[in-house]
Design an enzyme around this catalytic site. Sequence first.
Site, PDB file in Angstrom:
ATOM      1  N   GLU A  27       0.765  -1.205  -0.119  1.00  0.00           N
ATOM      2  CA  GLU A  27      -0.025  -0.340   0.145  1.00  0.00           C
ATOM      3  C   GLU A  27       0.844   1.127  -0.329  1.00  0.00           C
ATOM      4  O   GLU A  27       1.923   0.937   0.973  1.00  0.00           O
ATOM      5  CB  GLU A  27      -0.871  -0.051   1.201  1.00  0.00           C
ATOM      6  CG  GLU A  27      -2.013   1.224   1.346  1.00  0.00           C
ATOM      7  CD  GLU A  27      -2.021   1.236   2.358  1.00  0.00           C
ATOM      8  OE1 GLU A  27      -2.215   2.556   3.047  1.00  0.00           O
ATOM      9  OE2 GLU A  27      -2.682   0.406   3.740  1.00  0.00           O
TER      10      GLU A  27
ATOM     11  N   CYS B  16      -3.005   7.742   5.522  1.00  0.00           N
ATOM     12  CA  CYS B  16      -2.866   6.917   4.150  1.00  0.00           C
ATOM     13  C   CYS B  16      -4.388   8.079   2.895  1.00  0.00           C
ATOM     14  O   CYS B  16      -3.904   7.268   2.186  1.00  0.00           O
ATOM     15  CB  CYS B  16      -2.868   5.511   3.737  1.00  0.00           C
ATOM     16  SG  CYS B  16      -4.138   5.148   5.179  1.00  0.00           S
TER      17      CYS B  16
END
Length: 520
Positions: A259, A296
């Site tokens: 990720e 994120c």
Amino acid sequence: MLIGNSEVFGTQGTIRAFNPTTGTELEPDFGAGNESDVDRACMLAQCAFDSYRETSLETRAQFLRLIAKEIRELGNALVDRASAETGLTRARIEGERGRTVGQLELFASIVSDGRWIGATFDSPLPERKPQPRPDLRLRKIALGPIAVFGASNFPLAFSVAGGDTASALAAGCPVVVKAHSSHLGTSELVGRAIQSAVAACGLHEGVFSLLLGQGKTIGQALVKHPAIRGVGFTGSRLGGTTLMRIAADRSEPIPVYAEMSSVNPILLFPRALQTNAERIAKGFVDSVTLGVGQFCTNPGVVLGMLGEGLERFKRAAAEEISSGHAAAMLSPTIHSAYQRGVERLKSAKDVIELAHVDSSECGCLGGPALFAVGARQLLADPDLAEEVFGPSSILVECETLREMRSVAECLPGQLTASLFIDGADVEMVRTMMPLLERKVGRIICNGYPTGVEVSFAMVHGGPFPATSDSRVTSVGATAIERFLRPVCYQNAPAALLPDSLQDANPLNIWRLRDGKLTQS
């Protein structure tokens, strides 16, 4: 370091954690490991694999629950150390600890349920013409030992016992964790909790190891090691793509579930702005500045169509940003990168600074910032929409829906897209949905991207560069799928079949038999 059931002080020099709030190093010294330490941990994981992947569902679920219990029992020692190493508040750390143990308990329930095994039967058809069909039975098994890299921005939930570790252990994979260099004490505390649970459950010591040291030494050696069969990573795009290349260059390539980079666009539609511009603006700024923007899912780009509603939003958001304050970022490295990103936008042609709390001379403090640019200018220079990891965002002013669509189309893959809509906007939004489905992993209506529910339906993933594999998620129940692979048994005698594929169904799990779901 914790290699199997051993405590190892590395011989490649000493390293210390850093307190970004006080600007001082934290005791004690930690010993950095070398390639021999990596090899020892990986070989132990390989030795543990076959026995661990065939542990009973009850034993494995008990193991995950015991890890959660051990983490809870660390109490204030864990909260104090994690807060010191990150500058995050005690409340934030306590909340993240709750999420971490919640993930472990969720995967314990998933393991017990057994549906993740995917037990599937095609009954034999010996009389079928022109060819008979054999007896076919399928189950999913663990992939093998997994390397997990701790994340900088989540010292607990995406770290030693975070989602990657929890889902890999749930799948039956031993785990070797490379601790993040910013969280050395936190990582050791959590590592000891897992180590204690391994011993209490009578598992092979190689089920878990924790390594410390330089990324170029420990991290690359870990991904290259032939015993490792997959990688879980949360971090920068550069770090993730580097690991992807290393994994692809192996004689036997392995999957890297990374990720990485996402700006999580917010799309503002006219009717929603007309009725709620100020409220939307306040929530947006709260989302941008949450955790000093170090999520994120931080909303780094906002798209809106020119008009009175967008002007109200712009004024309200700028006022909220200006009334904010700088706060400690996670590390000097993250702070420096944030400052460079803000300066890049400030100096860019056609970009307007709407608000900025300057903190350039204040150690690791990061001040919130908001910029604006026209859609045409951004389309001519898409780099203006690159991620600035921290409490910063850029508003893209679009003249038409077509321009908004063009901007959304030029953005790379994202974890999320948030849509602010009112009733009259629905038809307009409907035309955008196919594009958004291609671009993102989670579409949010009238809400903000920060905050990722750990649940069965959650998707925390998306097309590259948000992640390296858009087919999977790193949060939620289906994260376990990353660490499994299917095996088919053809005409196997009962004595060779695993319990999940026995006719009597001793595990009492749901199975797919000739296309029908059943517990028989």
